[in-house]
Every structure is written in structure tokens, then in C-alpha cells.
Scaffold this motif. Structure first.
Motif, PDB file in Angstrom:
ATOM      1  N   PHE A  51       1.007  -0.983  -0.115  1.00 14.22           N
ATOM      2  CA  PHE A  51       0.067  -0.025   0.108  1.00 14.22           C
ATOM      3  C   PHE A  51       0.830   1.157  -0.006  1.00 14.22           C
ATOM      4  N   LYS A  52       0.319   2.278  -0.608  1.00 16.52           N
ATOM      5  CA  LYS A  52       1.021   3.626  -0.444  1.00 16.52           C
ATOM      6  C   LYS A  52       1.001   4.273   0.873  1.00 16.52           C
ATOM      7  N   PRO A  53       2.248   4.708   1.358  1.00 15.17           N
ATOM      8  CA  PRO A  53       1.917   5.264   2.571  1.00 15.17           C
ATOM      9  C   PRO A  53       0.873   6.540   2.535  1.00 15.17           C
ATOM     10  N   TYR A  54       0.255   6.824   3.561  1.00 13.21           N
ATOM     11  CA  TYR A  54      -0.419   8.211   3.728  1.00 13.21           C
ATOM     12  C   TYR A  54       0.256   9.089   4.690  1.00 13.21           C
ATOM     13  N   THR A  55       0.626  10.237   4.301  1.00 10.86           N
ATOM     14  CA  THR A  55       1.537  10.995   5.160  1.00 10.86           C
ATOM     15  C   THR A  55       1.020  12.344   5.551  1.00 10.86           C
ATOM     16  N   GLY A  56      -0.670  12.595   5.178  1.00 10.37           N
ATOM     17  CA  GLY A  56      -1.258  13.727   5.490  1.00 10.37           C
ATOM     18  C   GLY A  56      -1.870  13.725   6.926  1.00 10.37           C
ATOM     19  N   SER A  57      -2.416  14.508   7.176  1.00  9.91           N
ATOM     20  CA  SER A  57      -3.427  14.592   8.545  1.00  9.91           C
ATOM     21  C   SER A  57      -4.726  14.131   8.294  1.00  9.91           C
ATOM     22  N   GLY A  58      -5.415  13.979   9.164  1.00 12.03           N
ATOM     23  CA  GLY A  58      -6.849  13.614   8.877  1.00 12.03           C
ATOM     24  C   GLY A  58      -7.138  12.397   9.878  1.00 12.03           C
ATOM     25  N   MET A  59      -8.155  11.661   9.497  1.00 14.10           N
ATOM     26  CA  MET A  59      -8.717  10.547  10.323  1.00 14.10           C
ATOM     27  C   MET A  59      -8.395   9.324   9.650  1.00 14.10           C
ATOM     28  N   CYS A  60      -8.353   8.096  10.418  1.00 17.95           N
ATOM     29  CA  CYS A  60      -8.189   6.819   9.901  1.00 17.95           C
ATOM     30  C   CYS A  60      -9.963   6.587   9.490  1.00 17.95           C
ATOM     31  N   ASP A  61     -10.138   6.066   8.240  1.00 19.81           N
ATOM     32  CA  ASP A  61     -11.386   5.710   7.847  1.00 19.81           C
ATOM     33  C   ASP A  61     -11.969   4.600   8.412  1.00 19.81           C
ATOM     34  N   VAL A  62     -11.276   3.854   9.370  1.00 13.68           N
ATOM     35  CA  VAL A  62     -11.767   2.717  10.115  1.00 13.68           C
ATOM     36  C   VAL A  62     -12.298   3.073  11.658  1.00 13.68           C
ATOM     37  N   GLN A  71       2.087   6.466  11.505  1.00 13.96           N
ATOM     38  CA  GLN A  71       1.981   5.688  10.184  1.00 13.96           C
ATOM     39  C   GLN A  71       0.771   5.133   9.891  1.00 13.96           C
ATOM     40  N   ALA A  72       0.496   5.414   8.609  1.00 10.95           N
ATOM     41  CA  ALA A  72      -0.817   4.935   7.728  1.00 10.95           C
ATOM     42  C   ALA A  72      -0.491   4.944   6.321  1.00 10.95           C
ATOM     43  N   TRP A  73      -1.638   3.953   5.846  1.00  4.04           N
ATOM     44  CA  TRP A  73      -1.547   3.715   4.296  1.00  4.04           C
ATOM     45  C   TRP A  73      -2.782   4.058   3.710  1.00  4.04           C
ATOM     46  N   VAL A  74      -2.775   4.244   2.399  1.00  5.63           N
ATOM     47  CA  VAL A  74      -3.875   4.265   1.536  1.00  5.63           C
ATOM     48  C   VAL A  74      -4.213   2.793   0.989  1.00  5.63           C
ATOM     49  N   VAL A  75      -5.502   2.553   1.222  1.00  4.46           N
ATOM     50  CA  VAL A  75      -6.069   1.182   0.817  1.00  4.46           C
ATOM     51  C   VAL A  75      -6.871   1.503  -0.093  1.00  4.46           C
ATOM     52  N   PRO A  76      -6.566   0.739  -1.232  1.00  7.30           N
ATOM     53  CA  PRO A  76      -7.545   1.085  -2.466  1.00  7.30           C
ATOM     54  C   PRO A  76      -9.139   0.456  -2.190  1.00  7.30           C
ATOM     55  N   ASN A  77      -9.915   1.296  -2.815  1.00 12.87           N
ATOM     56  CA  ASN A  77     -11.235   0.765  -2.489  1.00 12.87           C
ATOM     57  C   ASN A  77     -11.766  -0.516  -2.449  1.00 12.87           C
ATOM     58  N   ASP A  78     -11.209  -1.332  -3.557  1.00  8.29           N
ATOM     59  CA  ASP A  78     -11.710  -2.365  -3.879  1.00  8.29           C
ATOM     60  C   ASP A  78     -11.223  -3.472  -2.659  1.00  8.29           C
ATOM     61  N   VAL A  79     -10.059  -3.455  -2.130  1.00  4.76           N
ATOM     62  CA  VAL A  79      -9.633  -3.826  -1.052  1.00  4.76           C
ATOM     63  C   VAL A  79     -10.292  -3.522   0.096  1.00  4.76           C
ATOM     64  N   PHE A  80     -10.493  -2.313   0.466  1.00  9.61           N
ATOM     65  CA  PHE A  80     -11.191  -1.568   1.582  1.00  9.61           C
ATOM     66  C   PHE A  80     -12.642  -2.171   1.918  1.00  9.61           C
ATOM     67  N   TYR A  81     -13.434  -1.983   0.868  1.00  8.35           N
ATOM     68  CA  TYR A  81     -14.845  -2.441   1.033  1.00  8.35           C
ATOM     69  C   TYR A  81     -14.811  -3.973   0.764  1.00  8.35           C
ATOM     70  N   GLY A  82     -13.972  -4.754   0.230  1.00  8.58           N
ATOM     71  CA  GLY A  82     -13.855  -6.023   0.042  1.00  8.58           C
ATOM     72  C   GLY A  82     -13.466  -6.864   1.205  1.00  8.58           C
ATOM     73  N   SER A  83     -12.796  -6.217   2.344  1.00  4.40           N
ATOM     74  CA  SER A  83     -12.352  -6.685   3.343  1.00  4.40           C
ATOM     75  C   SER A  83     -13.575  -7.273   4.222  1.00  4.40           C
ATOM     76  N   ARG A  84     -13.462  -8.623   4.555  1.00  3.67           N
ATOM     77  CA  ARG A  84     -14.572  -9.147   5.321  1.00  3.67           C
ATOM     78  C   ARG A  84     -14.506  -8.772   6.864  1.00  3.67           C
ATOM     79  N   GLN A  85     -13.072  -8.511   7.134  1.00  3.83           N
ATOM     80  CA  GLN A  85     -13.131  -8.014   8.742  1.00  3.83           C
ATOM     81  C   GLN A  85     -13.406  -6.687   8.832  1.00  3.83           C
ATOM     82  N   TYR A  86     -13.166  -5.779   7.685  1.00  2.00           N
ATOM     83  CA  TYR A  86     -13.781  -4.239   7.793  1.00  2.00           C
ATOM     84  C   TYR A  86     -15.257  -4.266   7.741  1.00  2.00           C
ATOM     85  N   ARG A  87     -16.000  -5.060   6.872  1.00  3.06           N
ATOM     86  CA  ARG A  87     -17.299  -5.140   6.859  1.00  3.06           C
ATOM     87  C   ARG A  87     -17.872  -5.560   8.117  1.00  3.06           C
TER      88      ARG A  87
END
Length: 129
Positions: A51-62, A71-87
Motif C-alpha cells: 500500500f502507498k503510505p499516507y503522510t497527511g493529516s486527517g482521520m483513519c477511515d476505520v 504511520q498510515a496507508w492508503v488502501v484502495p477501495n476494492d480492498v477496503f470495501y472487500g475486506s470481510r473484517q472491515y465489513r
């Protein structure tokens, strides 16, 4: 039948309740679009995925924790919404607020999300490995 009418009413209430949640989620992610467009090609290896690193400010989308200085990363939407654990995490969180979303509701959120990905903190990245 009365059962079908009751189920239809319940489904309508879920969609109505989810719409503001989905809109707020997308509004928060929108500020991240400009950053993602400027982001370089560097990547960080996290488990079996890169995953690409996320270096900005903001909030974790989880978990909605601040990402400033973490330390944070950019998770592509297909992976993000496709994750059973996240759902499951999202549905459990919404149940605590009195909403009872289904996988179809989460899929609608995915379809409404036109951002380049989701910012995910170190504590939550395990859901996407």
C-alpha cells in the motif's frame, strides 16, 4: 403479505439511516483526494500487500483516530470495501448506533465512494492484509 411489507419498511429505514452516515464518510474522504493525486509512487510493504503510505493529516477511515504524526496507508477501495473484517467492524459499529446494515448496504457505500482510497492507521491495517 404482512411479513414482506414489514421487511420492505425495515429495509427502507436502514437505507434512510445509512444515507447520512455514507455522505459524512464520503465528505471526510473528499479532502484526501487532492493529497492522493499529488502522492508519489513510493510504497510501503504491509504484510502480503503493498500500500502507498499516507503522510497527511486527517482521520483513519476505520477507527476515526487522528493520523497526524502516525504511520498510515492508503488502501484502495476494492480492498477496503472487500475486506470481510472491515465489513464486520462497520456493521458492528453501526449496530451500536441502532442501525442494522447488511452487506448490500456496505456495497452501496462502496458504489457511492469515488475517492482514490481510504486512509488506514497502523492499528487497523491488519483488516486489509
Amino acid at each position: 403479505s404482512a411479513y414482506v411489507a414489514l421487511a420492505a419498511t425495515a429495509a427502507s429505514r436502514i437505507v434512510t439511516a445509512l444515507t447520512p452516515v455514507a455522505e459524512e464518510h464520503l465528505k471526510n474522504k473528499q479532502s484526501f483526494v487532492d493529497w492522493a493525486n499529488k502522492m508519489g509512487e513510493t510504497s510501503s510493504f504491509v504484510g502480503p500487500r503493498t500500500f502507498k503510505p499516507y503522510t497527511g493529516s486527517g482521520m483513519c477511515d476505520v477507527c476515526n483516530q487522528s493520523l497526524t504524526g502516525k504511520q498510515a496507508w492508503v488502501v484502495p477501495n476494492d480492498v477496503f470495501y472487500g475486506s470481510r473484517q472491515y465489513r464486520e467492524h462497520l456493521k458492528n459499529t453501526m449496530r451500536m448506533m441502532g442501525m442494522f446494515p447488511t452487506d448490500a448496504d456496505v456495497e452501496r457505500m462502496r458504489m457511492m465512494d469515488h475517492s482514490p482510497g481510504s486512509a488506514v492507521c497502523q492499528n487497523c491495517i491488519h483488516m486489509f492484509k
